[in-house]
Write a protein that holds these residues in place. Structure first.
Motif, short mmCIF file in Angstrom:
data_model
loop_
_atom_site.label_atom_id
_atom_site.label_comp_id
_atom_site.label_asym_id
_atom_site.label_seq_id
_atom_site.Cartn_x
_atom_site.Cartn_y
_atom_site.Cartn_z
N VAL A 73 0.76 -1.14 0.16
CA VAL A 73 -0.02 -0.15 -0.04
C VAL A 73 1.07 1.29 -0.03
O VAL A 73 0.45 2.29 -0.28
N SER A 74 2.14 1.11 0.35
CA SER A 74 3.05 2.16 0.33
C SER A 74 3.72 2.41 -1.08
O SER A 74 4.57 1.58 -1.47
N GLU A 75 3.35 3.51 -1.94
CA GLU A 75 4.03 3.75 -2.99
C GLU A 75 5.36 4.06 -3.04
O GLU A 75 6.21 3.73 -3.59
N ALA A 76 5.69 4.88 -1.85
CA ALA A 76 6.91 5.39 -1.69
C ALA A 76 7.87 4.29 -1.46
O ALA A 76 9.10 4.12 -1.66
N GLY A 77 7.47 3.37 -0.45
CA GLY A 77 8.08 2.07 -0.02
C GLY A 77 8.59 1.15 -1.34
O GLY A 77 9.69 0.69 -1.30
N ASN A 78 7.60 1.16 -1.80
CA ASN A 78 7.56 0.23 -3.06
C ASN A 78 8.74 0.47 -4.14
O ASN A 78 9.42 -0.34 -4.58
N ALA A 79 8.45 1.81 -4.27
CA ALA A 79 9.51 2.45 -5.25
C ALA A 79 11.04 2.38 -4.65
O ALA A 79 11.90 1.93 -5.71
N GLU A 80 11.04 2.45 -3.60
CA GLU A 80 12.39 2.41 -2.88
C GLU A 80 12.89 1.05 -3.18
O GLU A 80 14.19 0.58 -3.37
N THR A 81 12.03 -0.05 -2.57
CA THR A 81 12.46 -1.36 -2.84
C THR A 81 13.03 -1.77 -4.40
O THR A 81 13.85 -2.32 -4.52
N VAL A 82 12.23 -1.46 -5.27
CA VAL A 82 12.48 -1.63 -6.80
C VAL A 82 13.91 -0.83 -6.97
O VAL A 82 14.71 -1.30 -7.70
N ARG A 83 14.09 0.52 -6.55
CA ARG A 83 15.34 1.27 -6.55
C ARG A 83 16.45 0.29 -6.19
O ARG A 83 17.70 0.32 -6.70
N LEU A 84 16.26 -0.26 -4.80
CA LEU A 84 17.61 -0.96 -4.32
C LEU A 84 17.59 -2.21 -5.10
O LEU A 84 18.84 -2.83 -5.09
N VAL A 85 16.81 -2.81 -5.55
CA VAL A 85 16.70 -3.99 -6.33
C VAL A 85 17.83 -3.85 -7.71
O VAL A 85 18.36 -4.69 -8.00
N LYS A 86 17.27 -2.51 -8.45
CA LYS A 86 17.82 -2.22 -9.61
C LYS A 86 19.38 -1.82 -9.43
O LYS A 86 20.29 -2.16 -10.13
N ALA A 87 19.45 -1.52 -8.19
CA ALA A 87 20.81 -0.77 -7.77
C ALA A 87 21.81 -1.96 -7.66
O ALA A 87 23.21 -1.81 -8.05
#
Length: 274
Positions: A73-87
Motif C-alpha cells: 500500500v506504500s507507493e514510496a516504499g515500493n519504489a524504494e524497494t525496486v530502486r534497491l533491487v535495480k541498484a
C-alpha cells in the motif's frame, strides 16, 4: 480409553521428534547445494515488499536472479524497494495494491501478467499487528488483522494459482508465525489470524496433492518474533534479525521446504507444547 489415547498421543509426538532428528541428520549429510532449485528468471511476487522482511526478501530473491514484483500500500516504499533491487543489478516492478481489496488484487494481477509475465513464486508476506489485549483492540483493528494476515492469501493465491496449475509448476509461500502454532498474551487477534494462515497453507497443500499438482510447492514459514518494530515490548524468546529470517525463507524456497521454523529449534518447542 482416555489413558490409551494419551499414551498414543505421547508415542506419536516421540516418533515425530525422532523423525525431525533423522531428517536433520540426513540434511546435514547431503549438502544443500545439491538440493537447491534454480530460481533464476522466475517471477517472484512479494506482498508487503515495501519495507521490513518483505523488502529484504525482494533483495535476496533478486540476488538469486529472480524478477521481482512488489505489492504494497506504500507507493514510496515500493519504489524504494525496486530502486534497491535495480541498484544491485536486478529487475523489479512495483504495484501499489491493498491486498485486502480482492477486486484491486485481481486487477493488479491482470496487469502483472500483461506487463511482467506469469508469477512463479508467490510470497504472501504482508502482515499487521494490533498489539493490544482483546478488550482494548478496536473492532476495526481486529477485522484488519484478519484481512491482511489471512484472508488476503485467498485473493492473491486465487489470482495466480491458475497459471501454476496449467504448468503444474510454482511455489506459494505463506509467512505465518510461531504464534500461529502457540498463543501469546496480548496478541489474541494476531495469534488467531496466524493460526488461520497456518490452516490455509496446510489445507492448500492437501488440496494440491489431491489434484495431482505435485509440481506446485508450498512453504509455511513460522518464525519467532522478528525485530521489525511490530512486537516492541513483547517477550517471546529471542528477537530475530530480519535479514537472517529473509535469508532463511529464500533458502527454504530453493530447497522446497514444506514447513520452515526460524530458528529450527522452535519446532521442538511446538512438539513439547503439544
Amino acid at each position: 480409553m482416555v489413558e490409551f489415547s494419551q499414551v498414543a498421543a505421547g508415542a506419536l509426538w516421540v516418533l515425530l521428534a525422532l523423525y525431525y532428528a533423522l531428517e536433520a541428520l540426513v540434511l546435514l549429510v547431503v549438502p544443500a547445494n545439491y538440493r537447491r532449485k534454480n530460481i533464476r528468471g522466475s517471477v517472484a511476487l512479494v506482498t508487503g515488499g515495501a519495507s521490513g522482511i518483505g523488502r529484504l526478501m525482494c533483495l535476496k530473491l533478486a540476488a538469486k536472479g529472480a524478477i521481482i514484483v512488489t505489492w504494497d500500500v506504500s507507493e514510496a516504499g515500493n519504489a524504494e524497494t525496486v530502486r534497491l533491487v535495480k541498484a544491485e543489478g536486478g529487475q523489479g516492478r512495483a504495484y501499489t495494491v491493498d491486498v485486502c481489496d480482492r477486486h484491486a488484487v485481481y486487477a493488479a494481477a491482470t496487469k502483472v501478467k500483461q506487463e511482467v509475465g506469469k508469477v512463479d513464486i508467490l510470497v504472501n508476506n504482508a502482515g499487521v499487528v494490533t498489539g493490544k489485549s482483546l478488550l482494548h483492540s478496536p473492532d476495526t483493528s481486529i477485522v484488519k488483522t484478519f484481512e491482511v494476515n489471512a484472508i488476503s492469501h485467498f485473493w492473491t493465491t486465487k489470482a495466480f494459482i491458475g497459471d501454476m496449475m496449467v504448468h503444474n509448476k510454482g511455489h506459494i509461500v505463506t509467512v505465518a508465525s510461531v504464534l500461529g502454532k502457540t498463543p501469546l498474551n496480548g496478541l489474541v487477534d494476531y495469534c488467531a489470524s496466524k493460526y488461520a494462515a497456518v490452516g490455509f497453507d496446510e489445507a492448500l497443500r492437501v488440496e494440491l496433492k489431491a489434484m495431482g499438482k505435485t509440481g506446485i510447492r508450498t512453504t509455511l514459514v513460522c518464525p519467532g518474533m522478528i525485530n521489525t518494530g511490530m512486537f516492541e515490548g513483547a517477550a517471546f524468546g529471542n528477537i530475530l534479525d530480519p535479514d537472517y529470517v529473509a535469508g532463511a525463507v529464500v533458502e527454504g524456497v530453493e530447497l522446497n521446504v514444506g514447513v520452515l521454523y526460524v530458528p529450527k529449534g522452535i519446532r521442538f518447542y511446538i512438539i513439547l507444547k503439544k
